[in-house]
Design a protein around this motif. Sequence first.
Motif, mmCIF file in Angstrom:
data_model
loop_
_atom_site.group_PDB
_atom_site.id
_atom_site.type_symbol
_atom_site.label_atom_id
_atom_site.label_comp_id
_atom_site.label_asym_id
_atom_site.label_seq_id
_atom_site.Cartn_x
_atom_site.Cartn_y
_atom_site.Cartn_z
ATOM 1 N N LEU A 116 60.961 71.302 46.668
ATOM 2 C CA LEU A 116 61.513 72.595 47.051
ATOM 3 C C LEU A 116 62.752 72.325 47.894
ATOM 4 O O LEU A 116 62.773 71.378 48.685
ATOM 5 N N MET A 117 63.752 73.146 47.736
ATOM 6 C CA MET A 117 64.939 73.019 48.568
ATOM 7 C C MET A 117 64.698 73.771 49.865
ATOM 8 O O MET A 117 64.016 74.796 49.888
ATOM 9 N N ILE A 118 65.248 73.235 50.928
ATOM 10 C CA ILE A 118 65.138 73.835 52.254
ATOM 11 C C ILE A 118 66.395 74.657 52.487
ATOM 12 O O ILE A 118 67.505 74.114 52.470
ATOM 13 N N GLY A 174 68.435 70.635 52.799
ATOM 14 C CA GLY A 174 67.749 69.428 52.360
ATOM 15 C C GLY A 174 66.653 69.758 51.372
ATOM 16 O O GLY A 174 66.707 70.793 50.686
ATOM 17 N N GLN A 175 65.663 68.889 51.328
ATOM 18 C CA GLN A 175 64.593 69.018 50.338
ATOM 19 C C GLN A 175 63.280 68.515 50.926
ATOM 20 O O GLN A 175 63.259 67.577 51.723
ATOM 21 N N VAL A 176 62.206 69.133 50.507
ATOM 22 C CA VAL A 176 60.861 68.686 50.839
ATOM 23 C C VAL A 176 60.061 68.743 49.544
ATOM 24 O O VAL A 176 60.341 69.584 48.680
ATOM 25 N N GLY A 177 59.124 67.839 49.376
ATOM 26 C CA GLY A 177 58.396 67.870 48.116
ATOM 27 C C GLY A 177 57.076 67.135 48.166
ATOM 28 O O GLY A 177 56.796 66.370 49.087
ATOM 29 N N ILE A 178 56.295 67.405 47.150
ATOM 30 C CA ILE A 178 55.084 66.636 46.887
ATOM 31 C C ILE A 178 55.348 65.919 45.567
ATOM 32 O O ILE A 178 55.473 66.549 44.519
ATOM 33 N N TRP A 189 60.382 64.161 52.449
ATOM 34 C CA TRP A 189 61.382 65.070 53.011
ATOM 35 C C TRP A 189 62.732 64.389 53.057
ATOM 36 O O TRP A 189 62.848 63.169 53.113
ATOM 37 N N LEU A 190 63.749 65.206 53.041
ATOM 38 C CA LEU A 190 65.132 64.751 53.133
ATOM 39 C C LEU A 190 65.943 65.904 53.719
ATOM 40 O O LEU A 190 65.940 67.004 53.151
#
Length: 165
Positions: free
Chosen positions: A65-67, A77-81, A94-95
């Motif tokens: 998902l984009m933050i 940024g981005q966070v994901g599973i 996370w990034l």
Amino acid sequence: MTEIPLLHTSRLKLRRMTFEDWLPYATCMQSERAKYMGGPFTTTAAWGVFCSDHAQWDFCGCGALMIEDRQTGLCLGQVGINSGPLFPEHELGWLVFPKVEGQGIAFEAATALRNWAQQAGAFRSLVSYVDPQNERSRRLAERLGATQDDTAAKPDPTDIVYRHF
């Protein structure tokens, strides 16, 4: 096909990826900022990771998902599973882009996605694979309440694995 969640925190919107996210994502992935994730990446490699992050929703029931800043609409940024053949377990990653590092954005986004994953009940557990030299991500994993798991399988033998639940 898995429905991609839309999550909100007080400051952030975690949303599906769009093509408009490509340029800021690529800029980050092609910089020294990506050194703890196997980068810096070529344009071709960064595009492959970007597409994989989105495709995992259909293939694996999870993904990135984009933050987004709720007030400005800026992508932060981005966070994901992460899942699939490159990941021994479901990984919470996370990034954040350099301009927002140190503002608690990654913590807030990772907390929201971790909580969604727990509530969804589709994941036995989550881990975070962290480069041992990435002190900021190590501290963030610990701040999130994750504990080091020395027995977990790793995509890279030098990774430190943090278990969230």
